[in-house]
Scaffold this motif. Sequence first.
Motif, short mmCIF file in Angstrom:
data_model
loop_
_atom_site.label_atom_id
_atom_site.label_comp_id
_atom_site.label_asym_id
_atom_site.label_seq_id
_atom_site.Cartn_x
_atom_site.Cartn_y
_atom_site.Cartn_z
N ALA A 1 0.87 -1.18 0.00
CA ALA A 1 0.00 0.00 0.00
C ALA A 1 0.90 1.22 0.00
CB ALA A 1 -0.89 0.02 1.23
N THR A 2 0.72 2.12 -0.95
CA THR A 2 1.49 3.35 -0.97
C THR A 2 0.51 4.49 -0.74
OG1 THR A 2 3.13 2.39 -2.45
CG2 THR A 2 3.05 4.80 -2.33
N ILE A 3 0.77 5.26 0.32
CA ILE A 3 -0.17 6.26 0.81
C ILE A 3 0.53 7.62 0.88
CG2 ILE A 3 -1.75 6.82 2.72
CD1 ILE A 3 -0.27 3.51 2.99
N ARG A 4 -0.21 8.66 0.56
CA ARG A 4 0.30 10.02 0.77
C ARG A 4 0.56 10.23 2.25
NH1 ARG A 4 -2.95 14.35 -2.81
NH2 ARG A 4 -2.30 15.63 -1.05
N ALA A 5 1.67 10.86 2.58
CA ALA A 5 2.01 11.08 3.99
C ALA A 5 1.01 12.00 4.68
CB ALA A 5 3.42 11.66 4.10
N GLU B 1 3.16 -2.64 7.60
CA GLU B 1 4.34 -2.03 8.21
C GLU B 1 5.11 -1.22 7.17
OE1 GLU B 1 6.72 -4.90 10.27
OE2 GLU B 1 4.98 -5.68 11.37
N THR B 2 5.56 -0.04 7.56
CA THR B 2 6.30 0.84 6.66
C THR B 2 7.62 0.19 6.26
OG1 THR B 2 5.32 2.81 7.68
CG2 THR B 2 7.37 3.12 6.45
N TYR B 3 7.91 0.23 4.94
CA TYR B 3 9.20 -0.27 4.48
C TYR B 3 9.91 0.71 3.56
CZ TYR B 3 7.23 -1.59 -0.08
OH TYR B 3 6.64 -1.58 -1.32
N ASP B 4 9.24 1.79 3.15
CA ASP B 4 9.90 2.78 2.28
C ASP B 4 9.15 4.10 2.38
OD1 ASP B 4 11.78 3.68 0.36
OD2 ASP B 4 10.35 3.34 -1.26
N ILE B 5 9.92 5.20 2.28
CA ILE B 5 9.34 6.54 2.21
C ILE B 5 10.01 7.26 1.05
CG2 ILE B 5 8.99 8.75 3.37
CD1 ILE B 5 9.13 7.22 6.05
N ARG B 6 9.21 7.73 0.13
CA ARG B 6 9.72 8.54 -0.98
C ARG B 6 9.35 9.99 -0.70
NH1 ARG B 6 6.98 5.25 -5.40
NH2 ARG B 6 6.17 7.32 -5.73
N ARG B 7 10.34 10.85 -0.67
CA ARG B 7 10.15 12.25 -0.31
C ARG B 7 9.87 13.12 -1.54
NH1 ARG B 7 9.75 11.98 5.13
NH2 ARG B 7 11.38 10.68 6.02
N ASN B 8 9.02 14.12 -1.34
CA ASN B 8 8.76 15.15 -2.35
C ASN B 8 8.39 14.60 -3.71
OD1 ASN B 8 9.35 17.30 -0.51
ND2 ASN B 8 11.52 16.78 -0.75
N GLY C 1 -0.35 19.01 -11.15
CA GLY C 1 -0.81 20.26 -10.57
C GLY C 1 0.25 20.94 -9.72
N GLY C 2 1.43 20.32 -9.59
CA GLY C 2 2.52 20.97 -8.91
C GLY C 2 2.66 20.69 -7.43
N VAL C 3 1.75 19.95 -6.84
CA VAL C 3 1.84 19.59 -5.43
C VAL C 3 2.88 18.49 -5.27
CG1 VAL C 3 0.57 18.59 -3.47
CG2 VAL C 3 -0.56 20.20 -5.01
N THR C 4 3.68 18.58 -4.20
CA THR C 4 4.59 17.49 -3.88
C THR C 4 4.21 16.93 -2.52
OG1 THR C 4 6.23 18.95 -2.87
CG2 THR C 4 6.52 18.45 -5.20
N VAL C 5 4.30 15.62 -2.41
CA VAL C 5 3.97 14.94 -1.15
C VAL C 5 4.97 13.82 -0.92
CG1 VAL C 5 1.48 15.41 -1.31
CG2 VAL C 5 2.39 13.28 -2.25
N ASP C 6 5.13 13.47 0.33
CA ASP C 6 5.88 12.25 0.64
C ASP C 6 4.93 11.09 0.44
OD1 ASP C 6 8.00 13.88 1.32
OD2 ASP C 6 7.78 13.58 3.48
N ARG C 7 5.46 9.96 -0.04
CA ARG C 7 4.66 8.76 -0.25
C ARG C 7 5.24 7.65 0.63
NH1 ARG C 7 2.05 8.14 -5.32
NH2 ARG C 7 0.77 6.72 -4.12
N ILE C 8 4.40 7.06 1.45
CA ILE C 8 4.82 6.02 2.37
C ILE C 8 4.34 4.68 1.85
CG2 ILE C 8 4.61 5.14 4.73
CD1 ILE C 8 4.21 8.10 5.58
N SER C 9 5.27 3.73 1.69
CA SER C 9 4.92 2.39 1.25
C SER C 9 4.91 1.47 2.45
CB SER C 9 5.92 1.88 0.20
OG SER C 9 5.78 2.62 -0.99
N LYS C 10 3.80 0.73 2.57
CA LYS C 10 3.61 -0.20 3.66
C LYS C 10 3.39 -1.59 3.09
CE LYS C 10 1.76 2.95 7.12
NZ LYS C 10 2.62 2.51 8.22
N ARG C 11 3.76 -2.60 3.88
CA ARG C 11 3.72 -3.98 3.42
C ARG C 11 2.93 -4.82 4.41
NH1 ARG C 11 8.62 -7.63 1.45
NH2 ARG C 11 7.84 -9.65 2.09
N PHE C 12 2.10 -5.71 3.85
CA PHE C 12 1.36 -6.69 4.65
C PHE C 12 1.75 -8.07 4.15
CE2 PHE C 12 -2.15 -9.55 5.52
CZ PHE C 12 -2.48 -9.24 6.82
N ASP C 13 2.40 -8.86 5.00
CA ASP C 13 2.80 -10.21 4.62
C ASP C 13 1.62 -11.15 4.79
OD1 ASP C 13 5.51 -9.75 3.92
OD2 ASP C 13 5.99 -9.55 6.04
N LEU C 14 1.38 -11.97 3.77
CA LEU C 14 0.27 -12.90 3.79
C LEU C 14 0.65 -14.21 4.44
CD1 LEU C 14 -0.93 -12.12 0.20
CD2 LEU C 14 -2.13 -11.52 2.30
#
Length: 161
Positions: free
Chosen positions: A117-121, A136-143, A148-161
């Motif tokens: 799941a990758t979610i806007r911060a 659980e968070t495993y990666d954060i991509r900044r800016n 439209g010119g907006v920048t956000v951090d994107r947080i990637s989370k992982r769920f193990d099956l």
Amino acid sequence: MIHIRPAGPIDAAPMADLLNAIIAAGGTTAMTDPVTPAMLKDWMRATPGTAAWHLAEDNGGTLLGFQWIEPKDALPPEACDIATFVQIGRAKLGIGSALFDRTRDAAISLGYRWINATIRADNTGGLAYYQSRGFETYDIRRNVPLPGGVTVDRISKRFDL
């Protein structure tokens, strides 16, 4: 009562309406342009045998939310990506939980080993939702730039099956 069932092309119009309301409100999805029922139908057909779409509705058949999983080129083949959308004003009523129960089972049936799941911060509701499911968070991509010119951090989370 919340009912979960597979979503199909016949559901594309109300799903597009729900998603477009979320896009118009802003702040919780990286999508910035409206979607059409035809686009959703195309997305549903794009990954046969590797995706699953579910929707939540009430006793009267009113759409409450929907969720899908699908493979993504940026992920390894044992992982799928998830997207969840709940009608504005209906968060925290168990809709997302009921959807995830079915989606998790579908991911296992499709042979996936984990869900991304990758979610806007700035989407605190989305972050809380996935955290409450056990992601659980495993990666954060900044800016990350959005249209439209907006920048956000994107947080990637992982769920193990």
